[in-house]
Design a protein around this motif. Structure first.
Motif, PDB file in Angstrom:
ATOM      1  N   ALA A  44       0.850  -1.109  -0.129  1.00 26.94           N
ATOM      2  CA  ALA A  44      -0.203   0.178   0.105  1.00 26.94           C
ATOM      3  C   ALA A  44       1.130   1.358   0.019  1.00 26.94           C
ATOM      4  CB  ALA A  44      -0.938   0.013   1.176  1.00 26.94           C
ATOM      5  N   ILE A  45       1.893   1.290   0.753  1.00 27.21           N
ATOM      6  CA  ILE A  45       2.878   2.362   0.854  1.00 27.21           C
ATOM      7  C   ILE A  45       3.436   2.564  -0.628  1.00 27.21           C
ATOM      8  CG2 ILE A  45       4.974   3.281   2.010  1.00 27.21           C
ATOM      9  CD1 ILE A  45       4.055   1.985   4.578  1.00 27.21           C
ATOM     10  N   LYS A  46       4.171   1.665  -0.998  1.00 24.39           N
ATOM     11  CA  LYS A  46       4.528   1.856  -2.327  1.00 24.39           C
ATOM     12  C   LYS A  46       3.541   2.116  -3.452  1.00 24.39           C
ATOM     13  CE  LYS A  46       8.414   0.392  -3.443  1.00 24.39           C
ATOM     14  NZ  LYS A  46       9.771   1.350  -3.633  1.00 24.39           N
ATOM     15  N   GLU A  47       2.484   1.840  -3.210  1.00 27.28           N
ATOM     16  CA  GLU A  47       1.483   2.235  -4.414  1.00 27.28           C
ATOM     17  C   GLU A  47       1.283   3.662  -4.175  1.00 27.28           C
ATOM     18  OE1 GLU A  47      -2.563   0.252  -4.460  1.00 27.28           O
ATOM     19  OE2 GLU A  47      -3.085   2.362  -5.012  1.00 27.28           O
ATOM     20  N   ILE A  48       1.169   4.177  -3.147  1.00 28.57           N
ATOM     21  CA  ILE A  48       0.897   5.503  -2.870  1.00 28.57           C
ATOM     22  C   ILE A  48       2.153   6.499  -2.939  1.00 28.57           C
ATOM     23  CG2 ILE A  48       0.137   7.223  -0.966  1.00 28.57           C
ATOM     24  CD1 ILE A  48      -1.715   4.967   0.021  1.00 28.57           C
ATOM     25  N   PHE A  49       3.319   5.950  -2.478  1.00 24.26           N
ATOM     26  CA  PHE A  49       4.541   6.461  -2.526  1.00 24.26           C
ATOM     27  C   PHE A  49       5.318   5.747  -3.479  1.00 24.26           C
ATOM     28  CE2 PHE A  49       2.810   8.090   1.545  1.00 24.26           C
ATOM     29  CZ  PHE A  49       2.779   9.364   1.455  1.00 24.26           C
ATOM     30  N   PRO A  50       5.374   5.906  -4.595  1.00 26.43           N
ATOM     31  CA  PRO A  50       6.456   4.857  -5.376  1.00 26.43           C
ATOM     32  C   PRO A  50       7.696   5.351  -5.174  1.00 26.43           C
ATOM     33  CG  PRO A  50       4.700   6.150  -7.055  1.00 26.43           C
ATOM     34  CD  PRO A  50       4.700   6.673  -5.558  1.00 26.43           C
ATOM     35  N   ASN A  51       8.220   6.411  -4.685  1.00 27.29           N
ATOM     36  CA  ASN A  51       9.867   6.704  -4.356  1.00 27.29           C
ATOM     37  C   ASN A  51       9.862   6.112  -2.863  1.00 27.29           C
ATOM     38  OD1 ASN A  51       9.856   7.923  -7.029  1.00 27.29           O
ATOM     39  ND2 ASN A  51       9.316   9.720  -6.029  1.00 27.29           N
ATOM     40  N   ALA A  52       9.246   5.612  -2.300  1.00 25.11           N
ATOM     41  CA  ALA A  52       9.522   5.297  -1.109  1.00 25.11           C
ATOM     42  C   ALA A  52      10.593   4.217  -0.927  1.00 25.11           C
ATOM     43  CB  ALA A  52       8.373   4.821  -0.138  1.00 25.11           C
ATOM     44  N   SER A  53      11.303   4.160   0.256  1.00 27.60           N
ATOM     45  CA  SER A  53      12.298   3.216   0.290  1.00 27.60           C
ATOM     46  C   SER A  53      11.461   1.900   0.567  1.00 27.60           C
ATOM     47  CB  SER A  53      13.431   3.589   1.308  1.00 27.60           C
ATOM     48  OG  SER A  53      12.683   3.093   2.377  1.00 27.60           O
ATOM     49  N   ASN A  54      12.415   0.807   0.103  1.00 27.70           N
ATOM     50  CA  ASN A  54      11.729  -0.586  -0.083  1.00 27.70           C
ATOM     51  C   ASN A  54      11.507  -1.263   1.394  1.00 27.70           C
ATOM     52  OD1 ASN A  54      10.807  -0.978  -2.618  1.00 27.70           O
ATOM     53  ND2 ASN A  54      13.044  -1.197  -3.374  1.00 27.70           N
ATOM     54  N   LYS A  55      12.027  -0.634   2.526  1.00 31.01           N
ATOM     55  CA  LYS A  55      11.976  -1.014   3.888  1.00 31.01           C
ATOM     56  C   LYS A  55      10.717  -0.574   4.427  1.00 31.01           C
ATOM     57  CE  LYS A  55      14.690  -1.984   7.603  1.00 31.01           C
ATOM     58  NZ  LYS A  55      15.158  -0.804   8.480  1.00 31.01           N
ATOM     59  N   LEU A  56      10.093  -1.386   5.038  1.00 34.40           N
ATOM     60  CA  LEU A  56       8.880  -0.859   5.902  1.00 34.40           C
ATOM     61  C   LEU A  56       9.532   0.069   6.962  1.00 34.40           C
ATOM     62  CD1 LEU A  56       5.715  -1.251   6.058  1.00 34.40           C
ATOM     63  CD2 LEU A  56       6.166  -2.935   7.410  1.00 34.40           C
ATOM     64  N   PRO A  57       9.204   1.388   7.178  1.00 36.75           N
ATOM     65  CA  PRO A  57       9.396   2.074   8.442  1.00 36.75           C
ATOM     66  C   PRO A  57       8.967   1.681   9.673  1.00 36.75           C
ATOM     67  CG  PRO A  57       8.455   3.534   6.670  1.00 36.75           C
ATOM     68  CD  PRO A  57       8.135   1.765   6.327  1.00 36.75           C
ATOM     69  N   LYS A  58       9.506   2.392  10.683  1.00 38.98           N
ATOM     70  CA  LYS A  58       9.220   2.051  12.042  1.00 38.98           C
ATOM     71  C   LYS A  58       7.665   2.519  12.169  1.00 38.98           C
ATOM     72  CE  LYS A  58      10.315   2.557  16.715  1.00 38.98           C
ATOM     73  NZ  LYS A  58      10.150   3.642  17.231  1.00 38.98           N
ATOM     74  N   LYS A  59       6.816   1.785  12.846  1.00 31.21           N
ATOM     75  CA  LYS A  59       5.375   2.274  13.023  1.00 31.21           C
ATOM     76  C   LYS A  59       5.189   2.907  14.335  1.00 31.21           C
ATOM     77  CE  LYS A  59       1.230   0.100  12.130  1.00 31.21           C
ATOM     78  NZ  LYS A  59       0.353  -1.265  12.194  1.00 31.21           N
ATOM     79  N   ILE A  60       4.787   4.178  14.171  1.00 34.11           N
ATOM     80  CA  ILE A  60       4.588   4.988  15.333  1.00 34.11           C
ATOM     81  C   ILE A  60       3.109   5.145  15.655  1.00 34.11           C
ATOM     82  CG2 ILE A  60       4.874   7.382  16.198  1.00 34.11           C
ATOM     83  CD1 ILE A  60       6.520   7.828  13.913  1.00 34.11           C
ATOM     84  N   PHE A  61       2.929   4.463  17.340  1.00 34.81           N
ATOM     85  CA  PHE A  61       1.566   4.248  17.515  1.00 34.81           C
ATOM     86  C   PHE A  61       0.936   5.598  18.137  1.00 34.81           C
ATOM     87  CE2 PHE A  61       2.913   0.197  16.912  1.00 34.81           C
ATOM     88  CZ  PHE A  61       1.968  -0.499  16.367  1.00 34.81           C
ATOM     89  N   ILE A  62      -0.132   5.953  17.754  1.00 34.34           N
ATOM     90  CA  ILE A  62      -0.964   6.944  18.558  1.00 34.34           C
ATOM     91  C   ILE A  62      -1.812   6.569  19.760  1.00 34.34           C
ATOM     92  CG2 ILE A  62      -2.394   9.156  18.515  1.00 34.34           C
ATOM     93  CD1 ILE A  62      -1.162   9.665  15.775  1.00 34.34           C
TER      94      ILE A  62
END
Lengths: 185, 198
Positions: A44-62
């Motif tokens: 989903a992230i890659k679809e929305i941000f095609p330039n994003a790096s290929n590693k899943l970033p750290k999730k920040i919980f609210i």
């Protein structure tokens, strides 16, 4: 054997075996299910941000329903936020991922992770034809019916599924407010 | 023995004759593929449950048979649900709420009560498979008809769009469309049954 005793024993045994089987099946599938979820989030992230790096970033919980990722490109520049949020839809909870520009005011893209809306109606929120209209839209959003959107704020509701369409917009609004607070924007 | 298999297809069809399982029948048949997938999931759950309950039929006391059936059915439904989530996440997403819905599908409970709990293993399996296929073909046709008029497609392939002036009839994919289509199907079936029995 007295029938009362037999009732208790048989029901207990059935419950015991059924619990045992489900424990084993759950254990055998748990990792794969989590892995699938991670893969889907990255997709989903890659679809929305095609330039994003290929590693899943750290999730920040609210809180229980809201979390987000800071999205960086390969060079490490912040290119936006990916917010994962959950909220009530028409028939059950909708879980979505919405991509936002770094100013948190403009939507880059929308992806529906989980939903149990009516097939053929509310479930059409997963259809790219519908969710792609969020691209480039400015917050706050307004849901309109039976005409084409004219401004940068308008989202056209799915015919026959206005509640599902509104729910998606409400979930985005609530989540973005929380992220803004957390990020101090 | 073969009649145990055949009866579910037409003469004792669970949807058109017994009018059971109306919840999934009406709710999920907005598209042909949904009806088919629901039928296949029911095939697995009904057959597995019938096997277990037929084997246990002399052990389960009469007074607690219903809770026993429900626990066994729910176990199989949960297994299908977890299995699809792990191995076929795409199918699982498409089926979403339909899978847990099978637990409350009264066709399954009805077959346990009326057949599997009173008959040996082999007839029970034939009965379960026959009933599931009887359920599947009705849902498949129901879904195909509603999809054809509601979306103009069948299994996602555009068909009606070739006809000039066709506009999707929204009511067909809404709940009333399900009732209308099912009513017409039941009417046709009654007509054919009467005609053939003469």
């Amino acid at each position: 054997m007295k029938v009362e005793l037999k009732m208790v024993i048989v029901l207990t045994l059935i419950g015991f075996f059924s619990g045992g089987v489900l424990y084993l099946v759950n254990n055998a599938t748990k990792e794969q299910i989590e892995e699938n979820l991670k893969k889907e989030t990255l997709k989903a992230i890659k679809e929305i941000f095609p330039n994003a790096s290929n590693k899943l970033p750290k999730k920040i919980f609210i809180d229980r329903t809201t979390s987000y990722f800071k999205i960086h490109d390969e060079k490490g520049n912040l290119i936006g936020y990916a917010v994962v949020a959950e909220g009530p839809g028409f028939q059950g909870d909708i879980k979505l991922l919405v991509g936002l520009k770094p100013d948190l005011k403009e939507i880059v893209g929308l992806y529906i992770l989980e939903q149990v809306e009516t097939p053929g109606l509310g479930a059409e929120i997963v259809n790219p034809n519908w969710r792609n209209q969020f691209k480039g839209k400015k917050l706050p959003l307004v849901v309109i019916k039976q005409r084409e959107p004219k401004t940068k704020n308008e989202i056209k509701a799915i015919t026959g599924a206005t509640i599902s369409s509104r729910s998606v917009v409400n979930i985005i609004h609530n989540a973005v407010e929380k992220v803004k607070k957390k990020e101090g924007k | 023995m073969l009649k145990e298999f055949v009866k579910g297809l037409w003469k004792e069809n669970p949807v058109l004759v017994a009018v059971l399982g109306m919840c999934p029948t009406l709710a999920v048949t907005t598209k042909a593929i949904n009806g088919f997938a629901m039928g296949m999931a029911v095939l697995f759950v009904l057959t597995s449950s019938s096997i277990i309950i037929s084997l246990l039929r002399k052990i389960i006391p009469h007074q607690v048979r219903i809770p026993s059936f429900i626990v066994i059915i729910a176990t199989f439904v949960t297994i299908v649900d977890l299995f699809f989530k792990a191995k076929f996440p795409d199918i699982s997403k498409a089926l979403g709420p339909f899978i847990p819905l099978i637990i409350v599908n009264c066709i399954i409970l009805a077959r346990q009560e009326a057949f599997a709990s009173k008959n040996p293993l082999l007839p029970s399996i034939l009965d379960a498979v026959g009933m599931s296929l009887g359920f599947t073909w009705v849902l498949l046709i129901l879904g195909a008809v509603r999809e054809l008029f509601g979306f103009g497609t069948i299994f996602g392939y555009p068909i009606m769009t070739h006809i000039p002036g066709f506009k999707p009839i929204l009511v067909m994919i809404l709940p009333p469309g399900a009732f209308i289509t099912l009513g017409v199907m039941k009417g046709i079936m009654e007509y054919l049954t009467k005609k053939w029995s003469k």
